[in-house]
Design a protein around this motif. Structure first.
Motif, mmCIF file in Angstrom:
data_model
loop_
_atom_site.group_PDB
_atom_site.id
_atom_site.type_symbol
_atom_site.label_atom_id
_atom_site.label_comp_id
_atom_site.label_asym_id
_atom_site.label_seq_id
_atom_site.Cartn_x
_atom_site.Cartn_y
_atom_site.Cartn_z
ATOM 1 N N GLY A 2 -20.815 64.772 53.556
ATOM 2 C CA GLY A 2 -19.612 64.450 53.345
ATOM 3 C C GLY A 2 -19.326 63.160 54.312
ATOM 4 O O GLY A 2 -18.317 62.939 54.430
ATOM 5 N N GLY A 3 -20.482 62.631 54.678
ATOM 6 C CA GLY A 3 -20.315 61.508 55.614
ATOM 7 C C GLY A 3 -19.498 60.111 55.063
ATOM 8 O O GLY A 3 -19.598 60.172 53.758
ATOM 9 N N ARG A 4 -19.186 59.207 55.829
ATOM 10 C CA ARG A 4 -18.407 58.090 55.296
ATOM 11 C C ARG A 4 -19.160 56.980 56.306
ATOM 12 O O ARG A 4 -19.528 57.155 57.278
ATOM 13 N N ALA A 5 -19.244 55.725 55.608
ATOM 14 C CA ALA A 5 -19.594 54.446 56.465
ATOM 15 C C ALA A 5 -18.744 53.556 56.355
ATOM 16 O O ALA A 5 -17.847 53.299 55.165
ATOM 17 N N VAL A 6 -18.371 52.696 57.217
ATOM 18 C CA VAL A 6 -17.728 51.406 57.309
ATOM 19 C C VAL A 6 -18.442 50.374 57.638
ATOM 20 O O VAL A 6 -19.464 50.192 58.642
ATOM 21 N N CYS A 7 -18.491 49.395 56.641
ATOM 22 C CA CYS A 7 -19.543 48.186 56.863
ATOM 23 C C CYS A 7 -18.760 47.059 57.002
ATOM 24 O O CYS A 7 -17.542 46.892 56.433
ATOM 25 N N THR A 8 -19.138 46.169 58.030
ATOM 26 C CA THR A 8 -18.417 44.986 58.295
ATOM 27 C C THR A 8 -19.319 43.571 58.196
ATOM 28 O O THR A 8 -20.566 43.721 58.578
ATOM 29 N N ASP A 9 -18.904 42.608 57.923
ATOM 30 C CA ASP A 9 -19.671 41.444 57.888
ATOM 31 C C ASP A 9 -18.851 40.222 57.785
ATOM 32 O O ASP A 9 -17.680 40.267 57.406
ATOM 33 N N GLU A 12 -18.812 36.969 53.000
ATOM 34 C CA GLU A 12 -18.396 37.394 51.791
ATOM 35 C C GLU A 12 -19.253 38.115 50.953
ATOM 36 O O GLU A 12 -19.024 39.142 50.314
ATOM 37 N N VAL A 13 -20.310 37.174 50.760
ATOM 38 C CA VAL A 13 -21.434 37.464 49.990
ATOM 39 C C VAL A 13 -22.017 38.878 50.322
ATOM 40 O O VAL A 13 -22.239 39.765 49.397
ATOM 41 N N ALA A 14 -22.154 39.150 51.570
ATOM 42 C CA ALA A 14 -22.903 40.275 52.079
ATOM 43 C C ALA A 14 -21.897 41.484 51.801
ATOM 44 O O ALA A 14 -22.403 42.515 51.452
ATOM 45 N N VAL A 15 -20.509 41.381 51.903
ATOM 46 C CA VAL A 15 -19.432 42.381 51.997
ATOM 47 C C VAL A 15 -19.462 42.520 50.337
ATOM 48 O O VAL A 15 -19.557 43.973 50.030
ATOM 49 N N VAL A 36 -14.908 40.510 57.977
ATOM 50 C CA VAL A 36 -14.146 40.174 59.333
ATOM 51 C C VAL A 36 -14.332 38.933 59.997
ATOM 52 O O VAL A 36 -15.422 38.459 59.510
ATOM 53 N N GLY A 37 -13.448 38.582 60.780
ATOM 54 C CA GLY A 37 -13.907 37.410 61.645
ATOM 55 C C GLY A 37 -14.890 37.612 62.797
ATOM 56 O O GLY A 37 -15.011 38.653 63.042
ATOM 57 N N ALA A 38 -15.768 36.585 63.078
ATOM 58 C CA ALA A 38 -16.742 36.783 64.145
ATOM 59 C C ALA A 38 -16.151 37.064 65.671
ATOM 60 O O ALA A 38 -16.610 37.811 66.238
ATOM 61 N N GLU A 39 -14.653 36.875 65.579
ATOM 62 C CA GLU A 39 -14.095 37.170 66.854
ATOM 63 C C GLU A 39 -13.453 38.644 66.744
ATOM 64 O O GLU A 39 -12.430 38.804 67.552
ATOM 65 N N LEU A 43 -11.955 47.336 64.495
ATOM 66 C CA LEU A 43 -12.450 47.399 63.157
ATOM 67 C C LEU A 43 -11.497 47.501 62.147
ATOM 68 O O LEU A 43 -10.245 48.305 62.466
ATOM 69 N N PRO A 44 -11.607 47.125 60.946
ATOM 70 C CA PRO A 44 -10.549 47.399 59.969
ATOM 71 C C PRO A 44 -10.507 48.921 59.360
ATOM 72 O O PRO A 44 -11.648 49.475 59.684
ATOM 73 N N GLY A 45 -9.630 49.148 58.700
ATOM 74 C CA GLY A 45 -9.817 50.576 58.004
ATOM 75 C C GLY A 45 -9.082 51.543 59.144
ATOM 76 O O GLY A 45 -8.613 51.368 60.278
ATOM 77 N N GLU A 46 -9.149 52.829 58.704
ATOM 78 C CA GLU A 46 -8.453 53.893 59.507
ATOM 79 C C GLU A 46 -9.305 54.549 60.387
ATOM 80 O O GLU A 46 -8.887 55.123 61.387
ATOM 81 N N LEU A 47 -10.636 54.579 60.378
ATOM 82 C CA LEU A 47 -11.690 54.883 61.067
ATOM 83 C C LEU A 47 -11.748 54.107 62.297
ATOM 84 O O LEU A 47 -12.003 52.563 62.380
ATOM 85 N N ARG A 48 -11.986 54.628 63.624
ATOM 86 C CA ARG A 48 -12.108 53.694 64.801
ATOM 87 C C ARG A 48 -13.146 54.203 65.751
ATOM 88 O O ARG A 48 -13.920 53.581 66.568
ATOM 89 N N GLU A 49 -13.732 55.460 65.516
ATOM 90 C CA GLU A 49 -14.786 56.095 66.414
ATOM 91 C C GLU A 49 -15.639 56.565 65.284
ATOM 92 O O GLU A 49 -15.423 57.388 64.530
ATOM 93 N N PHE A 50 -17.175 56.360 65.656
ATOM 94 C CA PHE A 50 -17.939 56.727 64.758
ATOM 95 C C PHE A 50 -19.107 57.509 65.704
ATOM 96 O O PHE A 50 -19.466 57.270 66.630
ATOM 97 N N ASP A 51 -20.058 58.534 64.844
ATOM 98 C CA ASP A 51 -21.184 58.983 65.534
ATOM 99 C C ASP A 51 -22.287 58.331 65.632
ATOM 100 O O ASP A 51 -22.836 58.344 66.670
ATOM 101 N N VAL A 52 -22.440 57.041 64.616
ATOM 102 C CA VAL A 52 -23.400 56.252 64.746
ATOM 103 C C VAL A 52 -22.780 54.796 64.450
ATOM 104 O O VAL A 52 -22.140 54.806 63.533
#
Length: 121
Positions: A2-9, A12-15, A36-39, A43-52
């Protein structure tokens, strides 16, 4: 499973590629991909802390994002930093040593992977 992942870049092409790959692998609803911007300071979204947390970016960006990456790893969680040259690994390891323990460097050719566990507060 049931894991989830949040990816940022910052690309736009990578996203879009990340979103497409998640869908092709049946992971829609479990993988969020954000531009996301380089600065970025959070993190966007509702998750703020991650196991990895994994970052595959050059040394300058890894150092610039130290605060964001560190706060994104829960206490006892793991970090993996790649995209760093082997000759730069000591500098990056020193920058993250205050917040992470068991830091280890693995090299393949001129590239390094730095891993560690976030210290309990």
């Amino acid at each position: 499973r049931g894991g989830r992942a949040v990816c940022t870049d910052i690309d736009e092409v990578a996203v879009e590629s990340s979103r497409t790959n998640a869908e092709l692998n049946g992971l829609q609803g479990r993988v969020e991909s954000h531009l996301v911007g380089a600065e970025a300071s959070e993190l966007p979204g509702e998750l703020r802390e991650f196991d990895v947390v994994v970052a595959n970016v050059l040394k300058g960006v890894v150092l610039d994002l130290r605060g964001l990456l560190t706060q994104s790893v829960r206490a006892g969680g793991r970090i993996g930093l790649s995209g760093v040259l082997s000759s730069q690994a000591d500098e990056v390891t020193a920058a993250y040593a205050e917040d992470f323990e068991d830091l280890a460097v693995t090299t393949v050719g001129e590239w390094a992977l730095i891993t560690g566990t976030k210290r309990a507060v």
